[in-house]
Design a protein around this motif. Structure first.
Motif, PDB file in Angstrom:
ATOM      1  N   ASN A   1    -100.810  51.273 -52.047  1.00  0.00           N
ATOM      2  CA  ASN A   1    -101.583  50.222 -51.381  1.00  0.00           C
ATOM      3  C   ASN A   1    -102.666  49.640 -52.292  1.00  0.00           C
ATOM      4  O   ASN A   1    -102.969  48.437 -52.221  1.00  0.00           O
ATOM      5  CB  ASN A   1    -102.211  50.763 -50.088  1.00  0.00           C
ATOM      6  CG  ASN A   1    -101.301  50.529 -48.895  1.00  0.00           C
ATOM      7  OD1 ASN A   1    -100.244  49.920 -49.025  1.00  0.00           O
ATOM      8  ND2 ASN A   1    -101.698  51.013 -47.735  1.00  0.00           N
TER       9      ASN A   1
ATOM     10  N   ASN B   1    -102.574  43.147 -56.440  1.00  0.00           N
ATOM     11  CA  ASN B   1    -101.618  42.048 -56.647  1.00  0.00           C
ATOM     12  C   ASN B   1    -101.664  41.016 -55.525  1.00  0.00           C
ATOM     13  O   ASN B   1    -100.796  40.149 -55.433  1.00  0.00           O
ATOM     14  CB  ASN B   1    -100.198  42.607 -56.762  1.00  0.00           C
ATOM     15  CG  ASN B   1     -99.998  43.436 -58.014  1.00  0.00           C
ATOM     16  OD1 ASN B   1    -100.586  43.147 -59.050  1.00  0.00           O
ATOM     17  ND2 ASN B   1     -99.175  44.471 -57.912  1.00  0.00           N
TER      18      ASN B   1
ATOM     19  N   PRO C   1    -100.734  45.185 -47.770  1.00  0.00           N
ATOM     20  CA  PRO C   1    -100.531  46.629 -47.897  1.00  0.00           C
ATOM     21  C   PRO C   1     -99.690  47.175 -46.751  1.00  0.00           C
ATOM     22  O   PRO C   1     -99.572  46.534 -45.692  1.00  0.00           O
ATOM     23  CB  PRO C   1    -101.957  47.188 -47.836  1.00  0.00           C
ATOM     24  CG  PRO C   1    -102.724  46.183 -47.043  1.00  0.00           C
ATOM     25  CD  PRO C   1    -102.112  44.846 -47.372  1.00  0.00           C
TER      26      PRO C   1
ATOM     27  N   GLU D   1    -101.077  41.436 -52.408  1.00  0.00           N
ATOM     28  CA  GLU D   1     -99.948  41.600 -51.494  1.00  0.00           C
ATOM     29  C   GLU D   1    -100.411  42.326 -50.232  1.00  0.00           C
ATOM     30  O   GLU D   1    -101.425  43.042 -50.233  1.00  0.00           O
ATOM     31  CB  GLU D   1     -98.827  42.402 -52.166  1.00  0.00           C
ATOM     32  CG  GLU D   1     -98.220  41.729 -53.377  1.00  0.00           C
ATOM     33  CD  GLU D   1     -97.191  42.609 -54.071  1.00  0.00           C
ATOM     34  OE1 GLU D   1     -96.871  43.682 -53.509  1.00  0.00           O
ATOM     35  OE2 GLU D   1     -96.730  42.248 -55.160  1.00  0.00           O
TER      36      GLU D   1
ATOM     37  N   LYS E   1    -100.909  47.157 -54.369  1.00  0.00           N
ATOM     38  CA  LYS E   1    -100.556  45.972 -53.575  1.00  0.00           C
ATOM     39  C   LYS E   1    -101.768  45.055 -53.404  1.00  0.00           C
ATOM     40  O   LYS E   1    -101.662  43.831 -53.505  1.00  0.00           O
ATOM     41  CB  LYS E   1     -99.983  46.390 -52.217  1.00  0.00           C
ATOM     42  CG  LYS E   1     -98.508  46.781 -52.272  1.00  0.00           C
ATOM     43  CD  LYS E   1     -97.959  47.010 -50.883  1.00  0.00           C
ATOM     44  CE  LYS E   1     -96.431  47.019 -50.896  1.00  0.00           C
ATOM     45  NZ  LYS E   1     -95.851  45.687 -51.165  1.00  0.00           N
TER      46      LYS E   1
END
Length: 667
Positions: free
Chosen positions: A181, A187, A191, A189, A184
């Protein structure tokens, strides 16, 4: 040179598999990581030069193989059943009382931590891992073999060259989850909500290299078919798994009494936060396999096991609104819209309120402060209102008199709590019916999720399920977030669904009271849809598993002119209308004492393998079931036969021992 390379590859296999076992199963590494990495690099280089020497148990497969196009469906040889739940000490004592009563004596148990992950089944042939599958619906799962090969605690070759199927829980340790996570979020993104979702998402990646990077783990908890292993208890089965090189949970405990079980539950309720992985309860199993056999199964779960679920975490939040939705059968379901709040690891914003009576019973008003929990740590639920926190600004909620989608007047059918829209042209019902039709247990059309269905319906590209088979590429390319590859895959999935067996279609059509199991029973008995369309009420209730209410519903469904039109359209599109599974055996011409009889096997058989005995009986026209009833014709009683034998004696059912069975099978 080739011979030397093959010999070195084999040596590296042995060394790396042993080091892998020491590190990931025993947690006792004997070499530094650098040495393991050096040997792995040497193996990969040799296999690159001599690919003909790559085997299915090569440690190099742990890094992930080629990208898959899709997951193949797998039928479990032994169903992966779910467990009944216990929520308190009284539930556990009731379970103990029922079990003792059924076996007629004292019972010992095995307690295991209930890992919050993804249940999987692993098959080995001659000691080699050949297939891994998800639980799915318990009968059919998905083949995720390549992803499971990346889980380093799963042996690719076990310590004995035997064939067996084992079950376990794949999971993501807390540290792996936190690292994933964190990456993520870096990035930008979304989680994962919790480790369970992360594990399931990792194992359902089409690219095994992604799964390989997720650092998943597994604990094995049972052998699906003990066969000729000589094991007589669940605890012995777990010891055998250890001996074969599998990873089992060391925190398990054999408990002589239910008091010991309750003590174990209390200990782990307190120690739960200190574990390196998530658990959501304790699994309690009867230890003796003879006792398990005596207890048997219900339709959904074994009577010899139960899952104690930890008390649900409860939090307070605001009830912002109550939203109404219309289901595919027209039922109006109210849903609580909540101020977002974290509960048991995920953010909750919605919770079903089921029906108007529940809203009245809980005295819910819009604007209330409410207590929310997750039933079984999964389903959000409004527990109660904090009346003392009311300000007077709360708004009373009333159910509407007309459908929120089509404005038709709502009705409450006799003996029903729910309000229902009975307009067959209601857009919401059609939309929900389409979603049901394409779902996994129905026609299983990958790529046709709720979002795509909603778009198709909004753009008036589909008005019923038959329209799905008339969709064209140009139409689909106009939809949001639908590129050429997605469209091609979707059209391929639609085309493949035409080959489904009849029961998938029957379930997908959404006939009231007909679930997946009943759909299969109907398909088996009537074989083609024309026969079912022409079946009378009497034809239907003559089938053992079909009751009056279901028979009435099936007749009423096929009596509708619009249903006949729909079936004709589906046929014209090439949708299969015939049953493709194993057919019911015609026993009229079979000269056997078993022909046409319903037979139950109970107790331990000394000379016959139970599955082999079942197969031989069925080949001779008999039907083998798991429970004794008035319709049972014959009971085969092995050693330590329990409650089934007692019940058969009470019902004056014919009873044989194993020797009599062997004699009859030889005739």
């Amino acid at each position: 040179m080739e011979k030397a390379a093959q010999q070195r590859i084999n040596e590296l296999h042995v060394s790396l598999n042993q080091y892998n076992y020491e590190y990931y199963v025993l947690d006792k590494p004997s070499v530094p990581d650098a040495e393991y990495d050096r040997l792995m690099q040497e193996l990969q280089q040799l296999e690159g030069e001599y690919p003909e020497f790559i085997t299915n148990d090569s440690p190099s497969l742990r890094v992930g193989g080629n990208i898959l196009d899709a997951f193949r469906k797998v039928e479990h040889r032994t169903p992966m059943l779910s467990l009944g739940n216990a929520f308190n000490e009284d539930d556990l004592r009731d379970f103990d009382r029922r079990a003792k009563q059924a076996v007629g004596g004292e019972i010992s148990y095995v307690c295991e931590l209930k890992i919050d992950g993804l249940a999987v089944s692993l098959r080995y042939e001659n000691g080699l891992f050949i297939q891994g599958a998800t639980r799915g619906d318990g009968t059919i799962g998905e083949d995720i073999t390549e992803n499971l090969k990346t889980v380093r605690s799963i042996p690719l070759r076990i310590k004995q060259p035997i064939s067996l199927e084992v079950r376990g829980e794949a999971f993501m340790p807390r540290k792996s989850f936190e690292s994933l996570n964190k990456a993520k979020l870096e990035n930008e993104e979304e989680p994962f909500a919790n480790p369970r979702n992360a594990a399931a998402g990792s194992l359902r990646q089409l690219d095994p290299k992604i799964a390989a990077k997720r650092n998943l783990d597994i604990y094995l908890y049972s052998i699906a078919d003990l066969g000729d292993t000589g094991v007589v208890s669940h605890s012995e089965g777990l010891d055998l798994l250890d001996d074969l090189g599998f990873k089992t949970n060391p925190e398990r405990q054999r408990c002589a009494t239910i008091d010991d079980v309750i003590k174990y539950v209390e200990i782990w309720t307190e120690k739960r936060p200190n574990l390196a992985y998530e658990i959501d309860g304790i699994v309690i199993k009867v230890d003796s396999l003879a006792d398990q056999e005596a207890l048997g199964f219900t339709a959904k779960s074994p009577r010899w096991a139960i899952a104690y679920k930890f008390p649900a975490e409860e939090v307070m939040t605001k009830l912002l609104d109550i939203e109404l939705s219309v289901g595919r059968t027209g039922v109006i379901t109210p849903t609580a819209i909540l101020q977002p709040v974290r509960v048991a690891g995920t953010t909750v914003q919605r919770a079903s309120l089921h029906n108007e009576d529940l809203i009245r019973e809980k005295d819910l008003k819009i604007g209330d402060t409410v207590v929310v929990k997750k039933a079984g740590d999964i389903i959000p639920e409004v527990v109660n209102v904090i009346v003392d926190l009311r300000t007077g600004a709360e708004i009373e909620f009333s159910m509407p008199t007309h459908c929120p989608e089509c404005e038709s007047e709502l009705v409450r059918l006799e003996e029903e709590v729910a309000l229902r829209c009975i307009n067959p042209a209601c857009p919401a019902q059609i939309r929900e019916g389409l979603i049901h039709f394409v779902s996994r247990n129905a026609m299983n059309i990958d790529g046709l999720g709720e979002r795509v269905i909603a778009q198709l319906f909004k753009e008036e590209l589909v008005a019923n399920v038959a329209d799905l088979y008339k969709l064209e590429k140009d139409q689909l390319l106009q939809l949001e977030r639908m590129g050429e590859k997605s469209v091609d895959n979707l059209l391929k999935a639609i085309e493949q669904s035409k080959q489904n067996s009849l029961e998938k279609l029957l379930f997908g059509l959404g006939i009231r009271h007909v679930g997946a199991k009943a759909a299969k029973t109907l398909a088996q008995n009537f074989e083609i849809i024309d026969n079912l369309q022409n079946a009378s009420f009497e034809d239907l209730i003559s089938i053992h598993e079909i009751g009056d209410k279901m028979a009435e519903s099936v007749v009423a469904f096929f009596d509708q002119p619009e249903v006949e039109t729909l079936i004709n359209e589906l046929q014209q599109s090439g949708v299969n209308m015939a049953y493709k599974g194993p057919k019911l055996m015609d026993t009229t011409d079979i000269d056997s004492v078993f022909a046409g009889k319903t037979i139950v096997l109970t107790g331990k058989l000394e000379q016959l393998n139970r599955n082999d005995a079942k197969s031989e009986i069925e080949a001779l026209g008999g039907k083998v079931t798991g429970s004794v009833s008035k319709s049972t014709d014959l009971l085969i009683a092995g050693e330590a036969a329990g409650s089934k034998l007692t019940k058969a004696q009470e019902l004056n059912i014919e009873i044989w021992d194993e020797q009599r069975l062997i004699q009859e099978l030889k005739k």
